[in-house]
Design a protein around this motif. Structure first.
Motif, PDB file in Angstrom:
ATOM      1  N   SER A   1      -5.896   5.904   1.515  1.00  0.00           N
ATOM      2  CA  SER A   1      -6.646   4.679   1.219  1.00  0.00           C
ATOM      3  C   SER A   1      -6.910   4.607  -0.272  1.00  0.00           C
ATOM      4  O   SER A   1      -7.210   5.618  -0.907  1.00  0.00           O
ATOM      5  N   VAL A   2      -6.799   3.412  -0.822  1.00  0.00           N
ATOM      6  CA  VAL A   2      -7.043   3.173  -2.242  1.00  0.00           C
ATOM      7  C   VAL A   2      -7.789   1.854  -2.395  1.00  0.00           C
ATOM      8  O   VAL A   2      -7.899   1.079  -1.452  1.00  0.00           O
ATOM      9  N   ILE A   3      -8.301   1.617  -3.588  1.00  0.00           N
ATOM     10  CA  ILE A   3      -8.930   0.338  -3.913  1.00  0.00           C
ATOM     11  C   ILE A   3      -7.957  -0.458  -4.776  1.00  0.00           C
ATOM     12  O   ILE A   3      -7.488   0.014  -5.802  1.00  0.00           O
ATOM     13  N   GLU A   4      -7.646  -1.671  -4.318  1.00  0.00           N
ATOM     14  CA  GLU A   4      -6.773  -2.579  -5.063  1.00  0.00           C
ATOM     15  C   GLU A   4      -7.501  -3.904  -5.241  1.00  0.00           C
ATOM     16  O   GLU A   4      -7.930  -4.510  -4.257  1.00  0.00           O
ATOM     17  N   HIS A   5      -7.654  -4.329  -6.466  1.00  0.00           N
ATOM     18  CA  HIS A   5      -8.318  -5.601  -6.773  1.00  0.00           C
ATOM     19  C   HIS A   5      -9.699  -5.661  -6.106  1.00  0.00           C
ATOM     20  O   HIS A   5     -10.064  -6.652  -5.474  1.00  0.00           O
ATOM     21  N   ASP A   6     -10.447  -4.564  -6.217  1.00  0.00           N
ATOM     22  CA  ASP A   6     -11.812  -4.432  -5.700  1.00  0.00           C
ATOM     23  C   ASP A   6     -11.900  -4.497  -4.175  1.00  0.00           C
ATOM     24  O   ASP A   6     -12.967  -4.754  -3.627  1.00  0.00           O
ATOM     25  N   GLU A   7     -10.794  -4.273  -3.473  1.00  0.00           N
ATOM     26  CA  GLU A   7     -10.794  -4.260  -2.012  1.00  0.00           C
ATOM     27  C   GLU A   7     -10.056  -3.021  -1.512  1.00  0.00           C
ATOM     28  O   GLU A   7      -9.075  -2.591  -2.126  1.00  0.00           O
ATOM     29  N   PRO A   8     -10.501  -2.444  -0.377  1.00  0.00           N
ATOM     30  CA  PRO A   8      -9.808  -1.273   0.161  1.00  0.00           C
ATOM     31  C   PRO A   8      -8.444  -1.642   0.734  1.00  0.00           C
ATOM     32  O   PRO A   8      -8.251  -2.728   1.286  1.00  0.00           O
ATOM     33  N   ALA A   9      -7.502  -0.738   0.574  1.00  0.00           N
ATOM     34  CA  ALA A   9      -6.158  -0.895   1.143  1.00  0.00           C
ATOM     35  C   ALA A   9      -5.781   0.428   1.802  1.00  0.00           C
ATOM     36  O   ALA A   9      -5.895   1.491   1.185  1.00  0.00           O
ATOM     37  N   ASP A  10      -5.358   0.360   3.054  1.00  0.00           N
ATOM     38  CA  ASP A  10      -4.940   1.542   3.809  1.00  0.00           C
ATOM     39  C   ASP A  10      -3.424   1.538   3.922  1.00  0.00           C
ATOM     40  O   ASP A  10      -2.832   0.558   4.388  1.00  0.00           O
ATOM     41  N   TYR A  11      -2.809   2.632   3.490  1.00  0.00           N
ATOM     42  CA  TYR A  11      -1.354   2.759   3.522  1.00  0.00           C
ATOM     43  C   TYR A  11      -0.936   3.854   4.496  1.00  0.00           C
ATOM     44  O   TYR A  11      -1.630   4.852   4.649  1.00  0.00           O
ATOM     45  N   GLN A  12       0.216   3.637   5.117  1.00  0.00           N
ATOM     46  CA  GLN A  12       0.880   4.652   5.905  1.00  0.00           C
ATOM     47  C   GLN A  12       2.330   4.688   5.420  1.00  0.00           C
ATOM     48  O   GLN A  12       2.959   3.640   5.276  1.00  0.00           O
ATOM     49  N   VAL A  13       2.816   5.899   5.178  1.00  0.00           N
ATOM     50  CA  VAL A  13       4.192   6.090   4.729  1.00  0.00           C
ATOM     51  C   VAL A  13       4.847   7.085   5.678  1.00  0.00           C
ATOM     52  O   VAL A  13       4.346   8.198   5.852  1.00  0.00           O
ATOM     53  N   ARG A  14       5.940   6.670   6.287  1.00  0.00           N
ATOM     54  CA  ARG A  14       6.704   7.543   7.183  1.00  0.00           C
ATOM     55  C   ARG A  14       8.024   7.876   6.516  1.00  0.00           C
ATOM     56  O   ARG A  14       8.759   6.979   6.087  1.00  0.00           O
ATOM     57  N   ILE A  15       8.308   9.161   6.452  1.00  0.00           N
ATOM     58  CA  ILE A  15       9.548   9.648   5.855  1.00  0.00           C
ATOM     59  C   ILE A  15      10.302  10.406   6.936  1.00  0.00           C
ATOM     60  O   ILE A  15       9.714  11.232   7.639  1.00  0.00           O
ATOM     61  N   GLY A  16      11.578  10.126   7.084  1.00  0.00           N
ATOM     62  CA  GLY A  16      12.350  10.825   8.098  1.00  0.00           C
ATOM     63  C   GLY A  16      13.839  10.669   7.887  1.00  0.00           C
ATOM     64  O   GLY A  16      14.297   9.883   7.061  1.00  0.00           O
ATOM     65  N   ILE A  17      14.579  11.410   8.663  1.00  0.00           N
ATOM     66  CA  ILE A  17      16.032  11.355   8.597  1.00  0.00           C
ATOM     67  C   ILE A  17      16.513  10.245   9.520  1.00  0.00           C
ATOM     68  O   ILE A  17      16.085  10.139  10.663  1.00  0.00           O
ATOM     69  N   ARG A  18      17.387   9.403   9.014  1.00  0.00           N
ATOM     70  CA  ARG A  18      17.946   8.294   9.761  1.00  0.00           C
ATOM     71  C   ARG A  18      19.451   8.526   9.954  1.00  0.00           C
ATOM     72  O   ARG A  18      20.074   9.287   9.225  1.00  0.00           O
ATOM     73  N   TRP A  19      19.997   7.820  10.881  1.00  0.00           N
ATOM     74  CA  TRP A  19      21.422   7.929  11.158  1.00  0.00           C
ATOM     75  C   TRP A  19      22.183   6.987  10.253  1.00  0.00           C
ATOM     76  O   TRP A  19      21.748   5.862  10.073  1.00  0.00           O
ATOM     77  N   PRO A  20      23.262   7.337   9.647  1.00  0.00           N
ATOM     78  CA  PRO A  20      23.914   8.642   9.634  1.00  0.00           C
ATOM     79  C   PRO A  20      23.523   9.446   8.395  1.00  0.00           C
ATOM     80  O   PRO A  20      23.830   9.053   7.277  1.00  0.00           O
ATOM     81  N   ALA A  21      22.836  10.495   8.580  1.00  0.00           N
ATOM     82  CA  ALA A  21      22.516  11.499   7.548  1.00  0.00           C
ATOM     83  C   ALA A  21      21.970  10.912   6.252  1.00  0.00           C
ATOM     84  O   ALA A  21      22.508  11.111   5.181  1.00  0.00           O
ATOM     85  N   ARG A  22      20.889  10.169   6.356  1.00  0.00           N
ATOM     86  CA  ARG A  22      20.233   9.635   5.159  1.00  0.00           C
ATOM     87  C   ARG A  22      18.723   9.673   5.362  1.00  0.00           C
ATOM     88  O   ARG A  22      18.233   9.780   6.477  1.00  0.00           O
ATOM     89  N   MET A  23      17.994   9.582   4.275  1.00  0.00           N
ATOM     90  CA  MET A  23      16.537   9.539   4.345  1.00  0.00           C
ATOM     91  C   MET A  23      16.096   8.102   4.591  1.00  0.00           C
ATOM     92  O   MET A  23      16.671   7.164   4.049  1.00  0.00           O
ATOM     93  N   GLY A  24      15.064   7.947   5.392  1.00  0.00           N
ATOM     94  CA  GLY A  24      14.504   6.632   5.671  1.00  0.00           C
ATOM     95  C   GLY A  24      13.028   6.605   5.322  1.00  0.00           C
ATOM     96  O   GLY A  24      12.339   7.623   5.406  1.00  0.00           O
TER      97      GLY A  24
END
Length: 83
Positions: free
Chosen positions: A47-70
């Motif tokens: 969570s961060v503050i952007e333009h005086d308002e809270p912002a909640d982020y989710q980042v998913r990192i994983g392996i995707r087909w065929p053999a690349r990062m997603g």
């Protein structure tokens, strides 16, 4: 090594970095906001503050087909980037 740099529509910068040991780091506007060890991918939430308002982020990192990062980035439950 930087995997991805993403700019939101209101010019917020998200950097996703990783090294050969599997340490993933997420930066928001140059500030480290999440760090984890992973080989096959992980889920980062912060969570961060952007333009005086809270912002909640989710980042998913994983392996995707065929053999690349997603990457999936969500802000306040809304998808910004899906790969």
């Amino acid at each position: 090594m930087r995997y991805l740099t993403y700019f939101t529509t209101d010019n917020q910068r998200i950097d996703i970095k990783s090294n050969w040991l599997g340490e993933e780091k997420i930066y928001h506007n140059g500030k480290l906001v999440s760090s984890q060890q992973s080989i096959l991918g992980s889920y980062h939430s912060f969570s961060v503050i952007e333009h005086d308002e809270p912002a909640d982020y989710q980042v998913r990192i994983g392996i995707r087909w065929p053999a690349r990062m997603g990457f999936d980035i969500y802000r306040n439950g809304r998808a910004l980037l899906l790969s």
